[in-house]
Structures are given as structure tokens and as C-alpha cells.
Design an enzyme around this catalytic site. Structure first.
Site, PDB file in Angstrom:
ATOM      1  N   TYR A   9      -2.820   0.351   9.955  1.00 40.42           N
ATOM      2  CA  TYR A   9      -2.814  -0.301   8.495  1.00 40.42           C
ATOM      3  C   TYR A   9      -1.563  -0.175   8.030  1.00 40.42           C
ATOM      4  CZ  TYR A   9      -3.865  -0.515   3.826  1.00 40.42           C
ATOM      5  OH  TYR A   9      -3.789  -0.867   2.528  1.00 40.42           O
ATOM      6  N   LYS A  29     -17.751  -1.229   0.173  1.00 45.20           N
ATOM      7  CA  LYS A  29     -16.636  -0.832   1.254  1.00 45.20           C
ATOM      8  C   LYS A  29     -17.148   0.420   1.957  1.00 45.20           C
ATOM      9  CE  LYS A  29     -12.384  -0.256  -0.260  1.00 45.20           C
ATOM     10  NZ  LYS A  29     -11.248   0.205  -1.207  1.00 45.20           N
ATOM     11  N   SER A  51       0.782  -1.224  -0.018  1.00 47.00           N
ATOM     12  CA  SER A  51       0.130   0.029   0.084  1.00 47.00           C
ATOM     13  C   SER A  51       0.931   1.293   0.173  1.00 47.00           C
ATOM     14  CB  SER A  51      -0.815   0.003   1.122  1.00 47.00           C
ATOM     15  OG  SER A  51      -1.378   1.355   1.164  1.00 47.00           O
TER      16      SER A  51
END
Length: 334
Positions: free
Chosen positions: A139, A177, A116
Site C-alpha cells: 500500500y 471501513k 499517504s
């Protein structure tokens, strides 16, 4: 060819499966978590050979009883950057990835996984090197930590491993989402319901809607995935367009794409603001100190690997996405 896709009911995972289907590949082992059962709608559009719950599958991997694929696409993860449960995030994102990676190495098969752009945090140089990395949330750290494992073991790999650092991906099959769906997705429904779209006001030295991100259309991402399936050159690579565009570009592309379908002429940014079709709202307190106001993928390593996939601009990608949403969600209640 049997291929494993984790997160197969999710946004990138579903599109990953569909890209394989378009190649005629249907022997696909899909792994996901359907506790939020509406994600089955994505899987229903895919052709797969089997499905496993993510917990069941990793238990089988650890026990040595999992069906053995010929390649792995590991897209499954908790991608909620606001998630505060670090224990869950590290088990779900880091430990799961580590165990799948070790398994792929033991099987001598390619392992392509989702990293990411969150690994860069507030840095302003987006090059795949440790000095430019510094995640702002757990995250980002969960992705960052596995990348460090790969770097440490890179010279000892027994089969190819490719980490793709996704930037701001948007496009079809992200409807499940919720708040983590793309700006373009939310703005489609805002405009259809109210005749306007909303953006955060300025922050961190940027004017209203002028925060810059590297927005990448999902079809371009899956083209990159298919490239590395065909040409598995190990490494960690940025997966973005290499262009930073302001959120204003996204909003204006949404507005003008939908106006085009209504037979109306395109607006300039100032005209959209003046007409009330673009509105700026307060910047959320919860995001202060945890927000990337600028991202732009450095594509040097990606191109040096031999990946020459072209990337759409915001205007091109959002236009295609609005066409899709109008067909998939034509009836939007006010």
C-alpha cells in the site's frame, strides 16, 4: 463549477464532497466502487450531479469519452495496509492515479490526490524528501511510486498537482471501513458495549499505549483540501497536525467524552487503567515489522505553500467525534 471526486462514497471522499456542498457546489461527478453497497449511505448524504463506477469511469478516461470536470480530487484507493495482493494494489492505487493525472494534465485542470504517511515507513523524520521515505507494505509503495512520478515531472507540469500525505485521519463517515476504521471509532463502540476500551500493549520500545501517532481530524483535512482548491500550489505536502500524541490520549479522550455525556467526572490515565475502563491487549503478530510506532508530520512545506489551516488536538477532535457518534449511533447493542 464541475468537480470530480473519486472515492466519493468513502471516508475522506465523502467528507470532501460534503465540504464542497457546504460551499454551494453540487455539480460533482462522484466515482467509487459500490460492490460493498453499504457505502451508499455516505453518498446519500451528499449532493452530486452524477455517479460512475470506478472501472467504468477510468475506461471512459482511457477512451476519451469521460465527462470533463474543472478540477479533480482523487481520494479513491485501497487503503488496507494489510492487503497482500500487490497486482491489485498497483493497478488500483498506482496505475489508476497515473492515468487520471495524465488526463488532468491534458485538460489543464488542478489534480489534488491522496498520498499517504505510509510512504515514510519506519523512518522517524517525516519530511517530504526521498531520503526520509521507505514504505513497509505494498500500500505504502503504491503511493510512494506515484509521488516519484510527480517529482520527476514537477518542472514540466501544465496545471497544478497537489499530493497530500494523510496521517492518521479520523472522524465521521468512516463506518464502512471495518478493521481499517480509526481507533476512536472502534473504541466508541467498545465503550458503549462493554464499558471499556482496548489498546495494544507496548512494542518497539514504547510502553503500553504509548506508541505515538499524528492523529488528524477529518474536518481539518477537508479545510486543507478546500485551501488547495482555492490556492493550487503544486507539491507534495504532509497533512497532519504536526503533533505526535500517544494512543493513550485517544483512549482517554474517548472514555472521558462518553463519561461526560453520562454525567460522570473525567478520569486520569492511571484511574482509567485501575478501573478497567482501559485495557491493554497483546500486540498482533501480523503487524510485527509492518507497524509505524511513531509518526509526526513536518508541516514546514505545507505552511510555506501558504496553507495556514489550524489543526485540532486529539482531545478536541475526539470530543467532537464522540458527539457525532452519539447522535449518529445512539443505540449500541451490548
Amino acid at each position: 463549477m464541475s468537480i470530480l471526486v473519486t472515492g466519493a462514497a468513502g471516508f475522506i471522499g465523502c467528507n470532501n464532497v460534503l465540504a464542497l456542498n457546504r460551499r454551494g457546489v453540487t455539480d460533482i461527478i462522484a466515482v467509487d466502487n459500490l460492490e460493498k453497497s453499504e457505502k451508499f449511505l455516505n453518498l446519500a448524504q451528499c449532493r452530486i450531479s452524477d455517479y460512475f463506477d470506478k472501472r467504468d469511469f477510468i475506461a471512459r478516461v482511457r477512451a476519451g469519452t469521460a465527462p470533463k470536470p474543472e478540477a479533480i480530487f482523487h481520494q479513491g484507493a485501497c487503503s488496507d495496509t494489510m492487503e497482500q495482493d500487490g497486482v491489485y494494489m498497483m493497478e488500483n492505487n498506482y496505475r489508476y492515479t497515473l492515468d487520471l493525472y495524465r488526463w488532468a494534465q491534458s485538460l489543464h485542470i488542478p489534480f489534488i490526490y491522496a498520498s499517504s504517511a505510509a510512504t515514510y515507513g519506519a523512518k522517524t523524520t517525516f519530511r517530504e524528501e526521498l531520503e526520509f521515505e521507505g514504505p513497509l507494505n505494498v500500500y505504502g509503495y503504491s503511493k510512494f511510486l506515484f509521488d516519484q512520478v510527480l517529482r520527476r515531472e514537477f518542472d514540466y507540469l501544465r496545471s497544478p498537482v497537489i499530493g497530500l500525505r494523510y496521517f492518521n485521519v479520523y472522524g465521521p463517515h468512516e463506518q464502512h471501513k471495518g478493521r481499517m476504521a480509526s481507533v476512536a471509532f472502534h473504541q466508541y463502540f467498545q465503550y458503549r458495549r462493554t464499558g471499556k476500551v482496548k489498546l495494544f500493549e507496548g512494542c518497539l520500545g514504547y510502553g503500553n499505549g504509548e506508541q505515538l501517532r499524528d492523529f488528524v481530524y477529518i474536518d481539518d483535512v477537508t479545510n486543507v483540501l478546500m485551501h488547495f482548491l482555492d490556492h493550487p500550489v503544486s507539491g507534495i505536502y504532509n497533512c497532519g497536525t504536526g503533533r505526535a500524541q500517544p494512543f493513550n490520549d485517544v483512549a482517554l479522550s474517548v472514555i472521558n467524552s462518553l463519561r461526560r455525556h453520562e454525567g460522570k467526572s473525567a478520569l486520569t490515565l492511571s484511574e482509567a487503567v485501575a478501573s478497567g475502563e482501559l485495557e491493554y491487549i497483546d500486540f498482533p503478530e501480523a503487524l510485527k515489522g509492518k507497524y509505524q510506532a511513531y509518526t509526526q508530520a513536518d508541516l514546514t512545506k505545507l505552511r510555506e505553500s501558504g496553507c495556514d489551516v489550524p489543526f485540532r488536538s486529539v482531545e478536541e477532535g475526539v470530543s467532537a467525534y464522540m458527539d457525532y457518534l452519539l447522535e449518529a449511533h445512539p443505540d449500541v447493542e451490548a
